[in-house]
Design an enzyme around this catalytic site. Structure first.
Site, PDB file in Angstrom:
ATOM      1  CB  VAL A  16      -1.724  -4.784  -5.220  1.00  0.00           C
ATOM      2  CG1 VAL A  16      -2.191  -4.139  -6.512  1.00  0.00           C
ATOM      3  CG2 VAL A  16      -0.278  -4.399  -4.938  1.00  0.00           C
ATOM      4  CG  HIS A  64      -9.651   7.610 -15.246  1.00  0.00           C
ATOM      5  ND1 HIS A  64     -10.556   6.785 -14.621  1.00  0.00           N
ATOM      6  CD2 HIS A  64      -9.494   8.695 -14.433  1.00  0.00           C
ATOM      7  CE1 HIS A  64     -10.942   7.338 -13.478  1.00  0.00           C
ATOM      8  NE2 HIS A  64     -10.325   8.499 -13.342  1.00  0.00           N
ATOM      9  CG  HIS A 104     -18.200  13.394   6.348  1.00  0.00           C
ATOM     10  ND1 HIS A 104     -17.435  12.412   5.751  1.00  0.00           N
ATOM     11  CD2 HIS A 104     -17.321  14.370   6.697  1.00  0.00           C
ATOM     12  CE1 HIS A 104     -16.166  12.778   5.756  1.00  0.00           C
ATOM     13  NE2 HIS A 104     -16.082  13.960   6.316  1.00  0.00           N
ATOM     14  CB  SER A 126      -0.907   0.005   1.235  1.00  0.00           C
ATOM     15  OG  SER A 126      -1.764   1.125   1.225  1.00  0.00           O
ATOM     16  N   GLY A 164      -5.318  -5.326  14.979  1.00  0.00           N
ATOM     17  CA  GLY A 164      -4.128  -5.186  15.801  1.00  0.00           C
ATOM     18  C   GLY A 164      -2.877  -4.986  14.989  1.00  0.00           C
ATOM     19  N   GLY A 165      -3.008  -4.377  13.815  1.00  0.00           N
ATOM     20  CA  GLY A 165      -1.856  -4.140  12.955  1.00  0.00           C
ATOM     21  C   GLY A 165      -0.922  -3.080  13.517  1.00  0.00           C
ATOM     22  CG  HIS A 188      -4.550   4.878  -2.254  1.00  0.00           C
ATOM     23  ND1 HIS A 188      -5.604   4.177  -2.810  1.00  0.00           N
ATOM     24  CD2 HIS A 188      -4.108   4.115  -1.219  1.00  0.00           C
ATOM     25  CE1 HIS A 188      -5.786   3.050  -2.133  1.00  0.00           C
ATOM     26  NE2 HIS A 188      -4.897   2.987  -1.168  1.00  0.00           N
TER      27      HIS A 188
END
Length: 306
Positions: free
Chosen positions: A115, A151, A181, A98, A264-265, A112
């Site tokens: 995979v 794209h 939001h 990531s 818990g990463g 960003h």
């Protein structure tokens, strides 16, 4: 996912992809990324290891983080089983790369890419594997040719896997990277897919590889077009304000962030996507007819770019 050869093959490719991307970032920036290997302690509920690479304070990138992780846990977290309740409570293995790059120049977009593969290991059953990932672009100042290039590269990467993939994943991306939001898109989108296994292990892994390999060709040409554009306090202030939206999405809506924290990463690695600086203002409005206003009128609304 066959736990004998499948994960090793995927893990080797992910590690190699990370190093090639980090090398390209260092070459473009001229700086050196910190490489921080880590391993979960034996008494922690989540076991595994990874490598966080991050370049901060560079000439081109104010913060560019790219992490690899491979973790195992005794129980899938809720964010991973909301669409597969039958796997609730199953042990799992997850691995992925990531990245989020926050450039210094406001005319260079934030990007960003992710995979990943997740395998549930139900007791007495065959492993259940699914893939996810994609890439999306978040400009502060919009340029049509950049959006079209990004794209088109995504579309071409997916073309060998079916004509339906790019339209599906483009729509999925638009729907996912949406700040409910704010009633606002995070950026101009790209592609996104999750819980994907319909091509079988080999076909799905092949598609994942195509997406990962398309990242540098999709992004670096845009960086080179924009990195030398002159900017000042006005552009910087708008960049920081829009980065605030990025923070809001990642903390409030992003399933990847929630998965990492719920399971818990490693918090430092999970939050490497955060920008080094961001700002908020009360009811700030861009003046009509300005480049800042064009971001809202011409780029953030969902549209077909190719």
């Amino acid at each position: 996912m066959g736990v004998s050869t499948g994960p090793q093959e995927v893990g080797a490719w992910l590690r190699d992809l990370q190093q090639r991307i980090v090398g390209a970032v260092e070459s473009a920036d001229g700086g050196r990324a910190v490489r921080d290997p880590w391993r979960k302690a034996a008494d922690e509920p989540l076991q595994g290891e990874g490598l966080t690479c991050i370049l901060e304070g560079g000439e081109l990138f104010e913060r560019a983080g790219c992490g690899f992780s491979q973790v195992r846990g005794p129980k899938l977290p809720p964010s991973a089983t909301q669409h597969r309740p039958e796997l609730s409570g199953a042990p799992f293995e997850a691995m992925g790369v990531s990245l989020v790059f926050h450039p210094r120049n406001p005319y260079v977009p934030t990007v960003h890419m992710n995979v990943r593969v997740l395998a549930a290991l139900p007791a007495g059953g065959e492993p259940v594997c699914w893939f996810g990932g994609g890439m999306d672009l978040t400009p502060y100042y919009g340029f049509e040719e950049d959006a079209v290039h990004f794209h088109a590269t995504c579309r071409d990467a997916l073309a060998p896997f079916g004509e339906d993939k790019y339209p599906r994943f483009k729509t999925w991306c638009d729907e996912y990277f949406f700040l409910k939001h704010r009633n606002e898109q995070r950026g101009i989108g790209g592609i996104f897919f999750d819980d994907f296994s319909e091509l079988g292990f080999e076909g799905s892994f092949g598609m994942l590889r195509a997406v990962g390999e398309a990242f540098l060709p999709a992004y670096l040409p845009i960086v080179e077009r924009r990195r030398h554009m002159a900017w000042g306090e006005r552009e910087r202030a708008f960049q920081l304000y829009r980065r605030g939206r990025y923070v809001e999405f990642n903390l409030v809506w992003d399933r990847g962030t929630h998965f990492g924290l719920q399971s818990g990463g490693r918090t430092e690695s999970i939050l490497l996507s955060m920008p080094p600086q961001a700002s908020w203002a009360y009811r700030q409005q861009a003046e009509p007819g300005t480049p800042e206003a064009r971001l809202y009128t011409d780029f953030l609304p969902r549209r077909d770019w190719v």
